[in-house]
Design a protein around this motif. Structure first.
Motif, mmCIF file in Angstrom:
data_model
loop_
_atom_site.group_PDB
_atom_site.id
_atom_site.type_symbol
_atom_site.label_atom_id
_atom_site.label_comp_id
_atom_site.label_asym_id
_atom_site.label_seq_id
_atom_site.Cartn_x
_atom_site.Cartn_y
_atom_site.Cartn_z
ATOM 1 N N ALA A 28 0.825 -1.206 0.000
ATOM 2 C CA ALA A 28 0.000 0.000 0.000
ATOM 3 C C ALA A 28 0.859 1.256 0.000
ATOM 4 O O ALA A 28 0.557 2.231 -0.704
ATOM 5 C CB ALA A 28 -0.920 -0.008 1.221
ATOM 6 N N ALA A 29 1.957 1.245 0.746
ATOM 7 C CA ALA A 29 2.844 2.406 0.779
ATOM 8 C C ALA A 29 3.527 2.615 -0.565
ATOM 9 O O ALA A 29 3.664 3.758 -1.034
ATOM 10 C CB ALA A 29 3.890 2.231 1.876
ATOM 11 N N SER A 30 3.939 1.532 -1.206
ATOM 12 C CA SER A 30 4.598 1.684 -2.505
ATOM 13 C C SER A 30 3.616 2.155 -3.571
ATOM 14 O O SER A 30 3.974 2.948 -4.451
ATOM 15 C CB SER A 30 5.258 0.368 -2.928
ATOM 16 O OG SER A 30 4.284 -0.620 -3.166
ATOM 17 N N LEU A 31 2.363 1.691 -3.511
ATOM 18 C CA LEU A 31 1.360 2.185 -4.458
ATOM 19 C C LEU A 31 1.058 3.665 -4.224
ATOM 20 O O LEU A 31 0.885 4.429 -5.186
ATOM 21 C CB LEU A 31 0.076 1.360 -4.338
ATOM 22 C CG LEU A 31 0.134 -0.054 -4.900
ATOM 23 C CD1 LEU A 31 -1.152 -0.798 -4.577
ATOM 24 C CD2 LEU A 31 0.379 -0.030 -6.388
ATOM 25 N N ALA A 32 0.995 4.072 -2.970
ATOM 26 C CA ALA A 32 0.750 5.481 -2.668
ATOM 27 C C ALA A 32 1.905 6.347 -3.143
ATOM 28 O O ALA A 32 1.701 7.436 -3.704
ATOM 29 C CB ALA A 32 0.537 5.661 -1.167
ATOM 30 N N LEU A 33 3.122 5.885 -2.951
ATOM 31 C CA LEU A 33 4.294 6.633 -3.414
ATOM 32 C C LEU A 33 4.318 6.717 -4.943
ATOM 33 O O LEU A 33 4.641 7.766 -5.506
ATOM 34 C CB LEU A 33 5.567 5.970 -2.897
ATOM 35 C CG LEU A 33 6.870 6.700 -3.154
ATOM 36 C CD1 LEU A 33 6.862 8.055 -2.454
ATOM 37 C CD2 LEU A 33 8.039 5.867 -2.678
ATOM 38 N N GLY A 34 3.960 5.641 -5.598
ATOM 39 C CA GLY A 34 3.904 5.652 -7.059
ATOM 40 C C GLY A 34 2.848 6.603 -7.579
ATOM 41 O O GLY A 34 3.071 7.325 -8.562
ATOM 42 N N LEU A 36 1.707 9.249 -6.025
ATOM 43 C CA LEU A 36 2.170 10.611 -5.737
ATOM 44 C C LEU A 36 3.210 11.069 -6.752
ATOM 45 O O LEU A 36 3.146 12.190 -7.268
ATOM 46 C CB LEU A 36 2.745 10.670 -4.321
ATOM 47 C CG LEU A 36 3.235 12.031 -3.852
ATOM 48 C CD1 LEU A 36 2.066 12.995 -3.739
ATOM 49 C CD2 LEU A 36 3.949 11.904 -2.529
ATOM 50 N N SER A 37 4.152 10.203 -7.080
ATOM 51 C CA SER A 37 5.181 10.586 -8.046
ATOM 52 C C SER A 37 4.589 10.760 -9.442
ATOM 53 O O SER A 37 4.998 11.655 -10.184
ATOM 54 C CB SER A 37 6.305 9.549 -8.065
ATOM 55 O OG SER A 37 5.821 8.310 -8.520
ATOM 56 N N LEU A 38 3.602 9.933 -9.799
ATOM 57 C CA LEU A 38 2.968 10.081 -11.108
ATOM 58 C C LEU A 38 2.209 11.394 -11.201
ATOM 59 O O LEU A 38 2.291 12.097 -12.220
ATOM 60 C CB LEU A 38 2.023 8.907 -11.361
ATOM 61 C CG LEU A 38 1.308 8.904 -12.705
ATOM 62 C CD1 LEU A 38 2.320 8.793 -13.838
ATOM 63 C CD2 LEU A 38 0.316 7.770 -12.763
ATOM 64 N N SER A 39 1.496 11.770 -10.140
ATOM 65 C CA SER A 39 0.774 13.042 -10.167
ATOM 66 C C SER A 39 1.742 14.224 -10.205
ATOM 67 O O SER A 39 1.466 15.240 -10.849
ATOM 68 C CB SER A 39 -0.162 13.154 -8.974
ATOM 69 O OG SER A 39 0.581 13.168 -7.780
ATOM 70 N N LEU A 40 2.874 14.096 -9.546
ATOM 71 C CA LEU A 40 3.880 15.153 -9.591
ATOM 72 C C LEU A 40 4.456 15.304 -11.000
ATOM 73 O O LEU A 40 4.632 16.425 -11.494
ATOM 74 C CB LEU A 40 4.983 14.857 -8.584
ATOM 75 C CG LEU A 40 6.073 15.914 -8.434
ATOM 76 C CD1 LEU A 40 5.482 17.196 -7.862
ATOM 77 C CD2 LEU A 40 7.175 15.400 -7.536
#
Length: 59
Positions: A28-34, A36-40
């Motif tokens: 879940a943390a890695s999906l959230a980080l991914g 976030l980086s995609l939206s950035l």
């Protein structure tokens, strides 16, 4: 024929945990980080397109 109370029909089995809670949290943390980086990346791309369209064309 009388079915015993604990017998299940077909392929139905009681639910068993497949992974640990730590593994689920890590995924879940890695999906959230991914996400976030995609939206950035998308935000930076949109802003750079707006900036490049605001500049005059040099012919």
């Amino acid at each position: 024929m009388i079915r015993s109370p604990g017998a299940a029909s077909g392929f139905i089995r009681p639910a068993q945990p497949v992974t640990s809670s730590r593994m689920t949290d890590a995924v879940a943390a890695s999906l959230a980080l991914g996400a976030l980086s995609l939206s950035l990346i998308v935000t930076i791309t949109v802003l750079s397109i707006k900036v490049s369209m605001a500049m005059p064309c040099a012919v």
